[in-house]
Write an enzyme that holds these catalytic residues in place. Structure first.
Site, PDB file in Angstrom:
ATOM      1  N   SER A 240       0.853  -1.187   0.000  1.00  0.00           N
ATOM      2  CA  SER A 240       0.000   0.000   0.000  1.00  0.00           C
ATOM      3  C   SER A 240       0.889   1.237   0.000  1.00  0.00           C
ATOM      4  O   SER A 240       2.116   1.133   0.034  1.00  0.00           O
ATOM      5  CB  SER A 240      -0.904   0.003   1.224  1.00  0.00           C
ATOM      6  N   LYS A 241       0.243   2.390  -0.016  1.00  0.00           N
ATOM      7  CA  LYS A 241       0.971   3.661  -0.118  1.00  0.00           C
ATOM      8  C   LYS A 241       2.072   3.812   0.928  1.00  0.00           C
ATOM      9  O   LYS A 241       3.142   4.334   0.651  1.00  0.00           O
ATOM     10  CB  LYS A 241      -0.018   4.822   0.050  1.00  0.00           C
ATOM     11  N   ARG A 242       1.806   3.305   2.141  1.00  0.00           N
ATOM     12  CA  ARG A 242       2.803   3.540   3.194  1.00  0.00           C
ATOM     13  C   ARG A 242       4.104   2.777   2.944  1.00  0.00           C
ATOM     14  O   ARG A 242       5.084   2.983   3.631  1.00  0.00           O
ATOM     15  CB  ARG A 242       2.206   3.233   4.574  1.00  0.00           C
ATOM     16  N   GLY A 244       5.836   3.214   0.397  1.00  0.00           N
ATOM     17  CA  GLY A 244       6.640   4.031  -0.520  1.00  0.00           C
ATOM     18  C   GLY A 244       6.015   4.023  -1.894  1.00  0.00           C
ATOM     19  O   GLY A 244       4.796   3.968  -2.026  1.00  0.00           O
TER      20      GLY A 244
END
Ligand code: GLU
Length: 475
Positions: A240-242, A244
């Site tokens: 997911s986005k977290r 990177g």
């Protein structure tokens, strides 16, 4: 038979790393068997599909060298055909009209949950007399799926997987508003596009059993299926986005080469012995689904960066110059023709030291600058009074030296000896003065690359303590 694969992204978000790997596997599989690789844009979710997302998919595939062999097929444009097939199933008695209202379906679900059963449609309208249909209610069409037996899938990656028909309810193929469902549209399109192998993420495995029921109802040949495991973050959680960069184009911005990314994505979950570094030709030659593992793979940025460094060292200098110039210009620097020539001359040394195009651009930025240079604090610290005095004595030596790397090397060694210093004690302040940094290609190559005149200008500026007010390095 021509092998035909497809990549079928929904343009509702970014082209992410998992999608790119699915595209790569489909591409390599088709190429390996001399077949065709197609692209289908699954834009049936009209509310969430955007033209920007379509463009990102096209640009991302183009950047990765995975462009399809034919113009993309847009799923919404085939809607009439999806409806036609649904109506054919109805006409043949393989589908039926269901008049259940949303409230009734909700009640059915709640009852199932209460009775600790899986929430499934109970078949209310399967055998009910259509004459009992409520007035003014538009029906949905449901597939009259078999209730006995099982669907057996010989998956090319997962092996044999079975699901009992009794565990699946009669799925909707045409909604009451007349629009086809996604599961149904995919089957019709794959059939019409003559897809022979469906290679997709294993999050679609449960869909496959339902889709097979549609193939069987139509009496169509089924493609072979290969469900590949998903990619997880380094911590084992779904990407997911977290974690990177998730969009493929972000990897481009971060300075990864497309061939390195493809090489990495291939090795992530597919193996051929110890082979790590594989050209596209080798990938095509070696790739089959047999080498794909069943476990989810973990994204490892350190490994990707390492591999990128390897590809960077192999990359053509002229191409790297072009990319670096673009990045420098984007960072607000002006790159003159002279600077470009210097960059080309120094590229062999620069690319040895960088792992990404971003690092390469940072390391090359000094070539595009002019005095006064910005200095890294560490570089500035090297320019002590003693060092400046030494550089002052070096200026006439350099003026009398031929500006080839070999002659400069000899001259610098001789100078260091006269000074009673180690070569490094000369080279480091000199490098700082010429580049504003503590790292650069060999000092002889750096001097030669800058040329006699520019080197002298930079040395004098450093000796005089001229430092740009803006000490920021290229980010
Ligand atoms: N459109 C689906 C997705 O984006 C893929 C469907 C398929 O490959 O069959 O995940």
């Amino acid at each position: 038979m021509t092998i035909r694969t497809r990549f079928a992204p929904s343009p509702t978000g970014l082209l992410h790393i998992g999608g790119a790997r699915t595209a790569l596997f489909n591409f390599l599989f088709a190429r390996h068997f001399g077949g065709e690789f197609l692209l289908r844009i699954e834009d049936t979710d009209r509310a969430r599909s955007t033209q920007e997302a379509v463009q990102v998919i096209l640009d991302g595939l183009d950047w990765l060298g995975l462009s399809p062999d034919a113009p993309p097929v847009y799923q919404t444009r085939n809607e009439a055909r999806h409806v036609e097939v649904a109506l054919q199933l109805l006409a043949e008695g393989k589908a039926y009209k269901c008049y259940c209202s949303p409230a009734e379906l909700q009640e059915m679900r709640e009852r199932a949950v209460q009775e600790k059963r899986a929430p499934r449609y109970d078949g209310t309208w399967r055998d009910r007399d259509p004459a009992e249909a409520p007035v003014g209610v538009k029906p949905a069409l449901r597939l009259k799926a078999p209730r006995d037996g099982e669907v057996v899938l010989a998956d090319l990656v997962q092996g044999e997987v079975r699901v009992k028909n009794a565990e699946m309810d009669d799925m909707i193929i045409l909604r009451s508003d007349g629009t086809p469902t996604y599961l149904h549209a995919v089957v019709v399109d794959d059939h019409d596009m003559a897809i022979t192998h469906v290679i997709r993420g294993d999050d679609h495995l449960t869909n496959t059993f339902r889709q097979i029921q549609i193939y069987d109802a139509m009496g169509w040949d089924k493609p072979q299926f290969g469900h590949i495991p998903l990619i997880h973050g380094a911590d084992g959680a779904k990407l997911s986005k977290r974690h990177g960069a998730v969009s493929i184009l972000e990897f481009r911005e971060q300075g990864f080469l497309p061939e390195a990314l493809c090489n990495y994505l291939l090795r992530l979950g597919w193996g051929h012995g110890d082979a790590e570094f594989l050209s596209r030709e080798e990938q095509v030659q070696l790739f089959t689904l047999e080498g794909v593992g069943r476990a989810a793979s973990r994204m490892d940025y350190a490994k990707l960066t390492h591999l990128n460094g390897m590809w960077l060292r192999q990359a053509d200098d002229a191409r790297l110059v072009q990319d670096v110039v673009q990045r420098l210009v984007a960072a607000g620097l002006t790159v003159s023709t002279v600077a470009m020539t210097r960059l080309a001359a120094l590229m062999p040394g620069l690319k040895e030291r960088a792992k990404t195009l971003t690092e390469l651009s940072q390391a090359a930025a000094f070539l595009a600058r002019s005095v006064p240079l910005p200095f890294e604090p560490k570089a500035l610290a090297l320019l002590t009074d003693d060092a400046k005095a030494m550089l002052g004595r070096l200026v006439p030596v350099l003026a009398a030296t031929d500006f080839s790397a070999a002659a400069l090397d000899t001259a610098l060694r001789a100078f260091a000896e006269v000074e009673g210093r180690k070569l490094g004690q000369v080279a480091q302040p000199l490098r700082a003065a010429l580049t504003g940094s503590t790292m650069s290609p060999g000092i002889d190559a750096t001097l030669a690359g800058l040329g006699r005149e520019e080197a002298a200008i930079r040395l004098c500026a450093a000796i005089n303590g001229e430092v740009a007010a803006d000490t920021n390095q290229l980010q």
